[in-house]
Design a protein around this motif. Structure first.
Motif, PDB file in Angstrom:
ATOM      1  N   ASP A  87     -20.049 -13.323  49.632  1.00 50.40           N
ATOM      2  CA  ASP A  87     -20.263 -13.637  51.042  1.00 50.40           C
ATOM      3  C   ASP A  87     -20.529 -12.365  51.858  1.00 50.40           C
ATOM      4  OD1 ASP A  87     -20.612 -15.342  53.185  1.00 50.40           O
ATOM      5  OD2 ASP A  87     -18.484 -15.311  53.746  1.00 50.40           O
ATOM      6  N   VAL A  88     -21.420 -11.528  51.307  1.00 52.22           N
ATOM      7  CA  VAL A  88     -21.839 -10.313  52.011  1.00 52.22           C
ATOM      8  C   VAL A  88     -23.366 -10.288  52.060  1.00 52.22           C
ATOM      9  CG1 VAL A  88     -19.794  -8.995  51.312  1.00 52.22           C
ATOM     10  CG2 VAL A  88     -21.870  -8.905  49.898  1.00 52.22           C
ATOM     11  N   ALA A  89     -23.897  -9.462  52.931  1.00 52.18           N
ATOM     12  CA  ALA A  89     -25.354  -9.321  53.036  1.00 52.18           C
ATOM     13  C   ALA A  89     -25.933  -8.765  51.745  1.00 52.18           C
ATOM     14  CB  ALA A  89     -25.701  -8.407  54.206  1.00 52.18           C
ATOM     15  N   LYS A  90     -27.180  -9.136  51.455  1.00 50.26           N
ATOM     16  CA  LYS A  90     -27.813  -8.708  50.207  1.00 50.26           C
ATOM     17  C   LYS A  90     -27.848  -7.189  50.046  1.00 50.26           C
ATOM     18  CE  LYS A  90     -31.461 -11.216  51.034  1.00 50.26           C
ATOM     19  NZ  LYS A  90     -32.816 -11.819  50.926  1.00 50.26           N
ATOM     20  N   GLY A  91     -27.968  -6.472  51.165  1.00 54.20           N
ATOM     21  CA  GLY A  91     -28.083  -5.020  51.086  1.00 54.20           C
ATOM     22  C   GLY A  91     -26.787  -4.299  50.792  1.00 54.20           C
ATOM     23  N   VAL A  92     -25.652  -4.991  50.885  1.00 52.57           N
ATOM     24  CA  VAL A  92     -24.351  -4.328  50.689  1.00 52.57           C
ATOM     25  C   VAL A  92     -24.248  -3.752  49.289  1.00 52.57           C
ATOM     26  CG1 VAL A  92     -21.858  -4.725  50.515  1.00 52.57           C
ATOM     27  CG2 VAL A  92     -23.142  -5.643  52.460  1.00 52.57           C
ATOM     28  N   LEU A  93     -24.647  -4.517  48.297  1.00 47.03           N
ATOM     29  CA  LEU A  93     -24.551  -4.039  46.907  1.00 47.03           C
ATOM     30  C   LEU A  93     -25.370  -2.769  46.727  1.00 47.03           C
ATOM     31  CD1 LEU A  93     -24.484  -6.157  43.706  1.00 47.03           C
ATOM     32  CD2 LEU A  93     -26.026  -4.209  43.821  1.00 47.03           C
ATOM     33  N   HIS A  94     -26.559  -2.749  47.295  1.00 46.94           N
ATOM     34  CA  HIS A  94     -27.444  -1.602  47.092  1.00 46.94           C
ATOM     35  C   HIS A  94     -27.069  -0.395  47.959  1.00 46.94           C
ATOM     36  CE1 HIS A  94     -29.966  -3.700  44.259  1.00 46.94           C
ATOM     37  NE2 HIS A  94     -29.925  -4.750  45.057  1.00 46.94           N
ATOM     38  N   ARG A  95     -26.206  -0.593  48.914  1.00 42.47           N
ATOM     39  CA  ARG A  95     -25.695   0.557  49.667  1.00 42.47           C
ATOM     40  C   ARG A  95     -24.637   1.305  48.862  1.00 42.47           C
ATOM     41  NH1 ARG A  95     -26.091  -2.702  54.339  1.00 42.47           N
ATOM     42  NH2 ARG A  95     -23.866  -3.168  54.383  1.00 42.47           N
ATOM     43  N   HIS A  96     -23.984   0.629  47.951  1.00 42.83           N
ATOM     44  CA  HIS A  96     -22.894   1.248  47.186  1.00 42.83           C
ATOM     45  C   HIS A  96     -23.262   1.562  45.736  1.00 42.83           C
ATOM     46  CE1 HIS A  96     -20.012   0.822  50.412  1.00 42.83           C
ATOM     47  NE2 HIS A  96     -20.385  -0.429  50.576  1.00 42.83           N
ATOM     48  N   PHE A  97     -24.367   0.994  45.254  1.00 43.63           N
ATOM     49  CA  PHE A  97     -24.796   1.210  43.874  1.00 43.63           C
ATOM     50  C   PHE A  97     -26.293   1.485  43.865  1.00 43.63           C
ATOM     51  CE2 PHE A  97     -21.167  -1.644  43.902  1.00 43.63           C
ATOM     52  CZ  PHE A  97     -20.298  -1.016  43.019  1.00 43.63           C
ATOM     53  N   THR A  98     -26.731   2.373  42.966  1.00 43.77           N
ATOM     54  CA  THR A  98     -28.133   2.771  42.893  1.00 43.77           C
ATOM     55  C   THR A  98     -29.045   1.575  42.682  1.00 43.77           C
ATOM     56  OG1 THR A  98     -27.408   4.850  41.900  1.00 43.77           O
ATOM     57  CG2 THR A  98     -29.751   4.321  41.748  1.00 43.77           C
ATOM     58  N   ASP A  99     -28.670   0.722  41.739  1.00 41.78           N
ATOM     59  CA  ASP A  99     -29.423  -0.493  41.445  1.00 41.78           C
ATOM     60  C   ASP A  99     -28.466  -1.469  40.766  1.00 41.78           C
ATOM     61  OD1 ASP A  99     -29.164   0.418  38.782  1.00 41.78           O
ATOM     62  OD2 ASP A  99     -31.157   1.302  38.787  1.00 41.78           O
ATOM     63  N   PHE A 100     -28.985  -2.606  40.341  1.00 41.96           N
ATOM     64  CA  PHE A 100     -28.103  -3.630  39.782  1.00 41.96           C
ATOM     65  C   PHE A 100     -27.504  -3.187  38.447  1.00 41.96           C
ATOM     66  CE2 PHE A 100     -27.246  -7.975  37.972  1.00 41.96           C
ATOM     67  CZ  PHE A 100     -26.181  -8.254  38.820  1.00 41.96           C
ATOM     68  N   ASP A 101     -28.253  -2.449  37.643  1.00 44.16           N
ATOM     69  CA  ASP A 101     -27.692  -1.943  36.383  1.00 44.16           C
ATOM     70  C   ASP A 101     -26.562  -0.956  36.644  1.00 44.16           C
ATOM     71  OD1 ASP A 101     -28.929  -3.351  34.294  1.00 44.16           O
ATOM     72  OD2 ASP A 101     -30.755  -2.165  34.477  1.00 44.16           O
ATOM     73  N   ASP A 102     -26.685  -0.166  37.708  1.00 43.21           N
ATOM     74  CA  ASP A 102     -25.597   0.737  38.095  1.00 43.21           C
ATOM     75  C   ASP A 102     -24.355  -0.075  38.465  1.00 43.21           C
ATOM     76  OD1 ASP A 102     -24.328   3.209  38.794  1.00 43.21           O
ATOM     77  OD2 ASP A 102     -24.762   2.784  40.898  1.00 43.21           O
ATOM     78  N   PHE A 103     -24.545  -1.166  39.194  1.00 38.73           N
ATOM     79  CA  PHE A 103     -23.429  -2.054  39.535  1.00 38.73           C
ATOM     80  C   PHE A 103     -22.788  -2.623  38.273  1.00 38.73           C
ATOM     81  CE2 PHE A 103     -22.095  -6.495  40.039  1.00 38.73           C
ATOM     82  CZ  PHE A 103     -21.006  -6.316  40.887  1.00 38.73           C
ATOM     83  N   LEU A 104     -23.621  -3.107  37.348  1.00 34.98           N
ATOM     84  CA  LEU A 104     -23.092  -3.687  36.112  1.00 34.98           C
ATOM     85  C   LEU A 104     -22.345  -2.645  35.288  1.00 34.98           C
ATOM     86  CD1 LEU A 104     -26.061  -5.968  34.993  1.00 34.98           C
ATOM     87  CD2 LEU A 104     -23.912  -6.671  36.080  1.00 34.98           C
ATOM     88  N   ALA A 105     -22.869  -1.421  35.242  1.00 37.23           N
ATOM     89  CA  ALA A 105     -22.197  -0.350  34.501  1.00 37.23           C
ATOM     90  C   ALA A 105     -20.821  -0.071  35.088  1.00 37.23           C
ATOM     91  CB  ALA A 105     -23.049   0.917  34.514  1.00 37.23           C
ATOM     92  N   GLU A 106     -20.726  -0.048  36.409  1.00 37.38           N
ATOM     93  CA  GLU A 106     -19.429   0.181  37.053  1.00 37.38           C
ATOM     94  C   GLU A 106     -18.491  -1.002  36.843  1.00 37.38           C
ATOM     95  OE1 GLU A 106     -18.211   2.978  38.395  1.00 37.38           O
ATOM     96  OE2 GLU A 106     -20.053   3.831  37.592  1.00 37.38           O
ATOM     97  N   LEU A 107     -19.027  -2.199  36.794  1.00 35.67           N
ATOM     98  CA  LEU A 107     -18.217  -3.382  36.504  1.00 35.67           C
ATOM     99  C   LEU A 107     -17.601  -3.278  35.111  1.00 35.67           C
ATOM    100  CD1 LEU A 107     -17.301  -6.292  37.262  1.00 35.67           C
ATOM    101  CD2 LEU A 107     -19.477  -7.100  36.280  1.00 35.67           C
ATOM    102  N   VAL A 108     -18.403  -2.853  34.141  1.00 40.25           N
ATOM    103  CA  VAL A 108     -17.895  -2.685  32.775  1.00 40.25           C
ATOM    104  C   VAL A 108     -16.884  -1.543  32.721  1.00 40.25           C
ATOM    105  CG1 VAL A 108     -18.510  -2.105  30.394  1.00 40.25           C
ATOM    106  CG2 VAL A 108     -19.973  -3.649  31.728  1.00 40.25           C
ATOM    107  N   ARG A 109     -17.165  -0.442  33.402  1.00 36.48           N
ATOM    108  CA  ARG A 109     -16.222   0.690  33.418  1.00 36.48           C
ATOM    109  C   ARG A 109     -14.882   0.278  34.032  1.00 36.48           C
ATOM    110  NH1 ARG A 109     -21.063   3.803  35.147  1.00 36.48           N
ATOM    111  NH2 ARG A 109     -21.853   4.817  33.261  1.00 36.48           N
ATOM    112  N   ASP A 110     -14.939  -0.559  35.052  1.00 39.54           N
ATOM    113  CA  ASP A 110     -13.707  -1.075  35.650  1.00 39.54           C
ATOM    114  C   ASP A 110     -12.916  -1.879  34.626  1.00 39.54           C
ATOM    115  OD1 ASP A 110     -12.057  -1.708  38.138  1.00 39.54           O
ATOM    116  OD2 ASP A 110     -12.596  -3.734  37.475  1.00 39.54           O
ATOM    117  N   ARG A 111     -13.628  -2.652  33.830  1.00 38.20           N
ATOM    118  CA  ARG A 111     -12.977  -3.442  32.776  1.00 38.20           C
ATOM    119  C   ARG A 111     -12.373  -2.511  31.717  1.00 38.20           C
ATOM    120  NH1 ARG A 111     -11.826  -8.758  33.744  1.00 38.20           N
ATOM    121  NH2 ARG A 111     -11.394  -9.757  31.782  1.00 38.20           N
ATOM    122  N   ILE A 112     -13.070  -1.439  31.381  1.00 39.71           N
ATOM    123  CA  ILE A 112     -12.564  -0.482  30.402  1.00 39.71           C
ATOM    124  C   ILE A 112     -11.296   0.188  30.927  1.00 39.71           C
ATOM    125  CG2 ILE A 112     -13.062   1.751  29.309  1.00 39.71           C
ATOM    126  CD1 ILE A 112     -15.999   0.768  29.034  1.00 39.71           C
TER     127      ILE A 112
END
Length: 199
Positions: free
Chosen positions: A40-65
């Protein structure tokens, strides 16, 4: 609000949203739009904090690790308690929750993501750390005398991770794995190195 705190809050909100999408619809449904809509955030929020979607996914996996490190500490502390098989079944059941299974699929099929995550050696990120967790636990059980001192703990860990992943990944989304089947698999893998009475 300090920027660092704000960033952590947004990251957690987005990670939690991504996990809900994975649980509800699986890895194929995980897109930047699906995540921001779920959060429930604006579409641009993700890209303000992560370079691209793969960067977001990489950080998601690192969080899991990172979370896996907590489980590894608890498993290591369990050496010498209950039975080896019980400890392994519980650890594998916790490890291969639906989110981890879905993330593993993402890592397998997204080359860019796998490249970003490959920080050392060979193997699939997340599963490499899981294997290390089991190897450390089995080594601790060797020191306790509950596993043969010459046991190949790295090979045993690889066998346990591979077999458990196949069992958990093979279930339909929303269904529970029969832990009896997992227990049978664990017993089979460790049978030659654990005293029968300690299984």
């Amino acid at each position: 609000m300090p920027t660092g705190v704000h960033l952590r809050d947004v990251r957690k909100q987005l990670f939690d949203a991504a996990e809900r999408v994975l649980l509800r619809a699986g890895p194929d449904a995980l897109t930047s739009r699906a995540v921001t809509t779920e959060a429930d955030v604006a579409k641009g929020v993700l890209h303000r904090h992560f370079t691209d979607f793969d960067d977001f996914l990489a950080e998601l996996v690192r969080d899991r690790i990172t979370r896996l490190a907590d489980q590894a500490a608890l498993l290591h502390a369990a050496a010498g308690t209950r039975t080896v098989a019980e400890n392994l079944v519980d650890a594998l059941t916790e490890l291969f929750d639906p989110v981890t299974v879905a993330l593993t699929s993402l890592i397998f099929f997204r080359d860019d993501l796998r490249t970003r995550l490959r920080h050392r050696g060979n193997g699939v990120p997340l599963l490499v750390e899981a294997r290390e967790m089991l190897a450390a636990y089995l080594s601790a059980e060797c020191e306790q005398g509950r596993i043969a001192p010459d046991a190949e703990v790295d090979s045993l860990s690889l066998s346990l991770i591979g077999a458990a992943h196949l069992l958990f990944a093979g279930r339909r989304r929303g269904t529970l794995l029969d832990t009896g089947e997992l227990a049978k698999t664990v017993h089979t893998v460790i049978a030659d190195v654990v005293q029968r009475r300690l299984l």
